[in-house]
Scaffold this motif. Structure first.
Motif, PDB file in Angstrom:
ATOM      1  N   ALA A 137       0.826  -1.204   0.000  1.00  0.00           N
ATOM      2  CA  ALA A 137       0.000   0.000   0.000  1.00  0.00           C
ATOM      3  C   ALA A 137       0.866   1.261   0.000  1.00  0.00           C
ATOM      4  O   ALA A 137       0.551   2.243  -0.686  1.00  0.00           O
ATOM      5  CB  ALA A 137      -0.926  -0.004   1.218  1.00  0.00           C
ATOM      6  N   ALA A 138       1.977   1.247   0.748  1.00  0.00           N
ATOM      7  CA  ALA A 138       2.867   2.411   0.791  1.00  0.00           C
ATOM      8  C   ALA A 138       3.514   2.656  -0.565  1.00  0.00           C
ATOM      9  O   ALA A 138       3.614   3.802  -1.033  1.00  0.00           O
ATOM     10  CB  ALA A 138       3.940   2.207   1.858  1.00  0.00           C
ATOM     11  N   ILE A 139       3.961   1.606  -1.227  1.00  0.00           N
ATOM     12  CA  ILE A 139       4.600   1.747  -2.540  1.00  0.00           C
ATOM     13  C   ILE A 139       3.596   2.235  -3.576  1.00  0.00           C
ATOM     14  O   ILE A 139       3.895   3.114  -4.395  1.00  0.00           O
ATOM     15  CB  ILE A 139       5.223   0.400  -2.961  1.00  0.00           C
ATOM     16  CG1 ILE A 139       6.422   0.074  -2.063  1.00  0.00           C
ATOM     17  CG2 ILE A 139       5.652   0.437  -4.428  1.00  0.00           C
ATOM     18  CD1 ILE A 139       6.949  -1.332  -2.239  1.00  0.00           C
ATOM     19  N   LEU A 140       2.376   1.689  -3.537  1.00  0.00           N
ATOM     20  CA  LEU A 140       1.353   2.116  -4.487  1.00  0.00           C
ATOM     21  C   LEU A 140       0.963   3.573  -4.264  1.00  0.00           C
ATOM     22  O   LEU A 140       0.808   4.340  -5.223  1.00  0.00           O
ATOM     23  CB  LEU A 140       0.119   1.218  -4.370  1.00  0.00           C
ATOM     24  CG  LEU A 140       0.289  -0.240  -4.800  1.00  0.00           C
ATOM     25  CD1 LEU A 140      -0.982  -1.027  -4.524  1.00  0.00           C
ATOM     26  CD2 LEU A 140       0.658  -0.332  -6.276  1.00  0.00           C
ATOM     27  N   ALA A 141       0.805   3.983  -3.005  1.00  0.00           N
ATOM     28  CA  ALA A 141       0.391   5.356  -2.714  1.00  0.00           C
ATOM     29  C   ALA A 141       1.461   6.362  -3.132  1.00  0.00           C
ATOM     30  O   ALA A 141       1.154   7.390  -3.764  1.00  0.00           O
ATOM     31  CB  ALA A 141       0.076   5.499  -1.223  1.00  0.00           C
ATOM     32  N   THR A 142       2.730   6.094  -2.806  1.00  0.00           N
ATOM     33  CA  THR A 142       3.788   7.032  -3.184  1.00  0.00           C
ATOM     34  C   THR A 142       3.972   7.070  -4.695  1.00  0.00           C
ATOM     35  O   THR A 142       4.227   8.139  -5.267  1.00  0.00           O
ATOM     36  CB  THR A 142       5.120   6.663  -2.509  1.00  0.00           C
ATOM     37  OG1 THR A 142       5.425   5.272  -2.766  1.00  0.00           O
ATOM     38  CG2 THR A 142       5.038   6.869  -1.002  1.00  0.00           C
TER      39      THR A 142
ATOM     40  N   LEU B 199       9.052  11.934  -3.116  1.00  0.00           N
ATOM     41  CA  LEU B 199       8.110  10.872  -3.494  1.00  0.00           C
ATOM     42  C   LEU B 199       8.769   9.826  -4.390  1.00  0.00           C
ATOM     43  O   LEU B 199       8.569   8.616  -4.204  1.00  0.00           O
ATOM     44  CB  LEU B 199       6.897  11.476  -4.199  1.00  0.00           C
ATOM     45  CG  LEU B 199       5.861  12.167  -3.313  1.00  0.00           C
ATOM     46  CD1 LEU B 199       4.810  12.858  -4.168  1.00  0.00           C
ATOM     47  CD2 LEU B 199       5.189  11.158  -2.382  1.00  0.00           C
ATOM     48  N   CYS B 200       9.555  10.288  -5.357  1.00  0.00           N
ATOM     49  CA  CYS B 200      10.189   9.346  -6.280  1.00  0.00           C
ATOM     50  C   CYS B 200      11.215   8.469  -5.575  1.00  0.00           C
ATOM     51  O   CYS B 200      11.307   7.266  -5.856  1.00  0.00           O
ATOM     52  CB  CYS B 200      10.834  10.094  -7.436  1.00  0.00           C
ATOM     53  SG  CYS B 200       9.650  10.829  -8.587  1.00  0.00           S
ATOM     54  N   GLU B 201      11.972   9.041  -4.648  1.00  0.00           N
ATOM     55  CA  GLU B 201      12.978   8.247  -3.944  1.00  0.00           C
ATOM     56  C   GLU B 201      12.344   7.260  -2.973  1.00  0.00           C
ATOM     57  O   GLU B 201      12.833   6.140  -2.804  1.00  0.00           O
ATOM     58  CB  GLU B 201      13.952   9.170  -3.211  1.00  0.00           C
ATOM     59  CG  GLU B 201      14.878   9.948  -4.127  1.00  0.00           C
ATOM     60  CD  GLU B 201      15.700   9.027  -5.019  1.00  0.00           C
ATOM     61  OE1 GLU B 201      16.406   8.139  -4.510  1.00  0.00           O
ATOM     62  OE2 GLU B 201      15.620   9.193  -6.258  1.00  0.00           O
ATOM     63  N   ILE B 202      11.245   7.651  -2.330  1.00  0.00           N
ATOM     64  CA  ILE B 202      10.540   6.699  -1.461  1.00  0.00           C
ATOM     65  C   ILE B 202       9.951   5.575  -2.308  1.00  0.00           C
ATOM     66  O   ILE B 202      10.080   4.392  -1.983  1.00  0.00           O
ATOM     67  CB  ILE B 202       9.434   7.403  -0.654  1.00  0.00           C
ATOM     68  CG1 ILE B 202      10.036   8.399   0.336  1.00  0.00           C
ATOM     69  CG2 ILE B 202       8.595   6.380   0.115  1.00  0.00           C
ATOM     70  CD1 ILE B 202       9.002   9.254   1.054  1.00  0.00           C
TER      71      ILE B 202
ATOM     72  N   LEU C 173      14.234  -4.423  -3.716  1.00  0.00           N
ATOM     73  CA  LEU C 173      13.102  -4.742  -2.839  1.00  0.00           C
ATOM     74  C   LEU C 173      11.801  -4.224  -3.433  1.00  0.00           C
ATOM     75  O   LEU C 173      10.811  -4.961  -3.541  1.00  0.00           O
ATOM     76  CB  LEU C 173      13.335  -4.133  -1.455  1.00  0.00           C
ATOM     77  CG  LEU C 173      12.168  -4.248  -0.455  1.00  0.00           C
ATOM     78  CD1 LEU C 173      11.884  -5.708  -0.156  1.00  0.00           C
ATOM     79  CD2 LEU C 173      12.475  -3.478   0.817  1.00  0.00           C
ATOM     80  N   VAL C 174      11.791  -2.947  -3.827  1.00  0.00           N
ATOM     81  CA  VAL C 174      10.572  -2.363  -4.382  1.00  0.00           C
ATOM     82  C   VAL C 174      10.204  -3.030  -5.704  1.00  0.00           C
ATOM     83  O   VAL C 174       9.039  -3.355  -5.948  1.00  0.00           O
ATOM     84  CB  VAL C 174      10.745  -0.842  -4.565  1.00  0.00           C
ATOM     85  CG1 VAL C 174       9.555  -0.256  -5.327  1.00  0.00           C
ATOM     86  CG2 VAL C 174      10.883  -0.153  -3.211  1.00  0.00           C
TER      87      VAL C 174
ATOM     88  N   LEU D 163      -7.812  -0.373  -4.215  1.00  0.00           N
ATOM     89  CA  LEU D 163      -7.953  -1.831  -4.329  1.00  0.00           C
ATOM     90  C   LEU D 163      -7.181  -2.524  -3.224  1.00  0.00           C
ATOM     91  O   LEU D 163      -7.669  -3.461  -2.582  1.00  0.00           O
ATOM     92  CB  LEU D 163      -7.444  -2.266  -5.703  1.00  0.00           C
ATOM     93  CG  LEU D 163      -7.356  -3.753  -6.010  1.00  0.00           C
ATOM     94  CD1 LEU D 163      -8.740  -4.363  -6.061  1.00  0.00           C
ATOM     95  CD2 LEU D 163      -6.625  -3.980  -7.330  1.00  0.00           C
ATOM     96  N   SER D 164      -5.959  -2.054  -2.971  1.00  0.00           N
ATOM     97  CA  SER D 164      -5.139  -2.640  -1.916  1.00  0.00           C
ATOM     98  C   SER D 164      -5.759  -2.411  -0.538  1.00  0.00           C
ATOM     99  O   SER D 164      -5.849  -3.334   0.278  1.00  0.00           O
ATOM    100  CB  SER D 164      -3.730  -2.038  -1.970  1.00  0.00           C
ATOM    101  OG  SER D 164      -2.939  -2.482  -0.905  1.00  0.00           O
TER     102      SER D 164
END
Length: 407
Positions: free
Chosen positions: A26-31, A126-129, A143-144, A339-340
């Motif tokens: 969810a964190a990866i999708l949101a950022t 945002l891009c680096e996260i 990992l991402v 969705l997540s």
């Protein structure tokens, strides 16, 4: 019964994978969703980035460079970037004597300096996260990117376990009295079906990033010729731009990279005939002393490997069609994030119901039930996101150094 049992196994895999890794996903999708419009968010947050559209011609590249240099005389200009549209300022990226990177915003019509700010902004953060969770590149990017495999598993298991899924595209969720779990399940399935193409696209480009991080990245086009004389001021920059345009008349210049080391040429890059490529795919290298074209590359001349590599970013972030496609990607990114989240809530409600049926303590909130359902997977995810949060706060209050940029 055999088919039903098979679907049940697929569903269990879908629910297990989606729940155990839900926090990071969810964190990866949101950022990533907000990264698609991060330039526009910076425009809203930074008055110096805004200009009033005018019918007058733009200032020349040489005028922009000289104006930026006069604002910070001791700095070294690394790049000058054209505004993405008529309401944006142009930017000069400069390096201070102590190595700190700064941005200078310039009015593209009269070359006046509108403001000076740090390199790190909403877009960078945002891009680096999203790209690496602020971890070292060799860990964070892998990992991402590996979450592309999780997305693929979730798509396949979700479709197999959803009987006759093709009928569900127009099956609107129905409110059932006292059954929020079933309602959210309907929403989850509907969002999943309508975002199928987008999930597939994000998973494919994410998988490509994973391949690149493991050593299969395509070589970027670069100047490999002999060293040239060092650039002296910007009085000849407009002549160098003219030489690049004469060499490639279709080139729409988006960025000029000035020599970052002794003996390097001026790199003039942008968009031309080739679609779905980054600006660097169309580059003309100019000798800063003689204004002579040394070498060039065009997007249509790239190898298949290089072309796939250049396509990944425009497709992943939706930048290939300007603001319209970025907004489309943002909307579908919100849908994918929703969705997540809907899947998380559905799983938590199911776990809560099972706890009640087993006569366990049913007073726990859904958040606690969700974390309990994640089991040991929750601890590294919480620790990593806490680490990211601390670094973000550090950047915001100026405790952490500016993010590095590759020239």
């Amino acid at each position: 019964m055999s088919k039903a049992k098979g679907r049940s196994i697929w569903w269990r895999i879908h629910a297990w994978a989606g729940l155990k890794l839900s926090l990071l996903l969810a964190a990866i999708l949101a950022t990533g969703t907000f990264a698609t419009i991060s330039t526009e968010l910076d425009w809203l947050a930074t008055p110096a980035m805004r200009v009033a559209p005018a019918s007058t011609p733009h200032a020349s590249w040489g005028q922009l460079a000289m104006s930026a240099q006069s604002a910070l005389p001791e700095s070294t200009i690394r790049s000058i970037v054209a505004p993405p549209n008529s309401r944006f300022a142009a930017e000069a990226w400069v390096e201070q004597p102590d190595g700190e990177l700064m941005r200078i915003w310039l009015n593209p019509y009269n070359a006046r300096v509108q403001g000076i700010g740090p390199w790190t902004n909403i877009q960078v953060m945002l891009c680096e996260i999203h790209r690496r969770l602020l971890l070292p590149n060799f860990i964070g990017i892998r990992l991402v990117s590996a979450f592309s495999l999780l997305l693929t598993v979730l798509v396949v298991t979700g479709l197999v376990s959803y009987r006759r899924f093709w009928r569900g595209f127009f099956r609107w969720p129905k409110r059932r009295r006292g059954n929020n779990r079933q309602l959210l399940g309907d929403v989850h399935r509907l969002l999943g079906l309508w975002s199928l193409w987008f999930v597939a696209l994000i998973a494919m480009t994410g998988f490509w990033y994973l391949i690149e991080s493991l050593g299969a990245d395509a070589p970027a086009a670069s100047y490999t010729g002999k060293a040239v004389a060092q650039m002296q001021g910007f009085s000849q920059l407009d002549a160098q731009v003219a030489a690049a345009k004469a060499h490639n008349p279709l080139l729409e210049i988006r960025e000029i990279r000035l020599p970052g080391r002794a003996g390097a040429p001026v790199a003039i890059m942008g968009q031309a005939d080739a679609i779905l490529v980054r600006d660097r795919a169309n580059t003309v290298w100019i000798d800063p002393a003689s204004n002579r074209v040394l070498d060039s590359i065009r997007g249509e001349d790239l190898s298949v490997h290089q072309r796939i590599s250049e396509m990944a970013d425009p497709l992943h972030f939706g930048t290939w069609g300007g603001l319209s496609t970025k907004l489309l990607w943002f909307c579908f990114g919100l849908m994918l994030t929703g969705l997540s989240v809907a899947g998380i809530i559905v799983s938590s409600l199911r776990l809560h119901r099972e706890a009640c049926a087993g006569r366990q303590d049913s007073s726990s909130g859904l958040g606690r039930v969700w974390l309990q359902g994640m089991g040991p997977w929750a601890y590294p995810a919480l620790a990593l996101l806490t680490f990211v949060g601390v670094l973000v706060i550090g950047y915001l209050v100026g405790l952490a150094p500016s993010a590095a940029i590759e020239w």
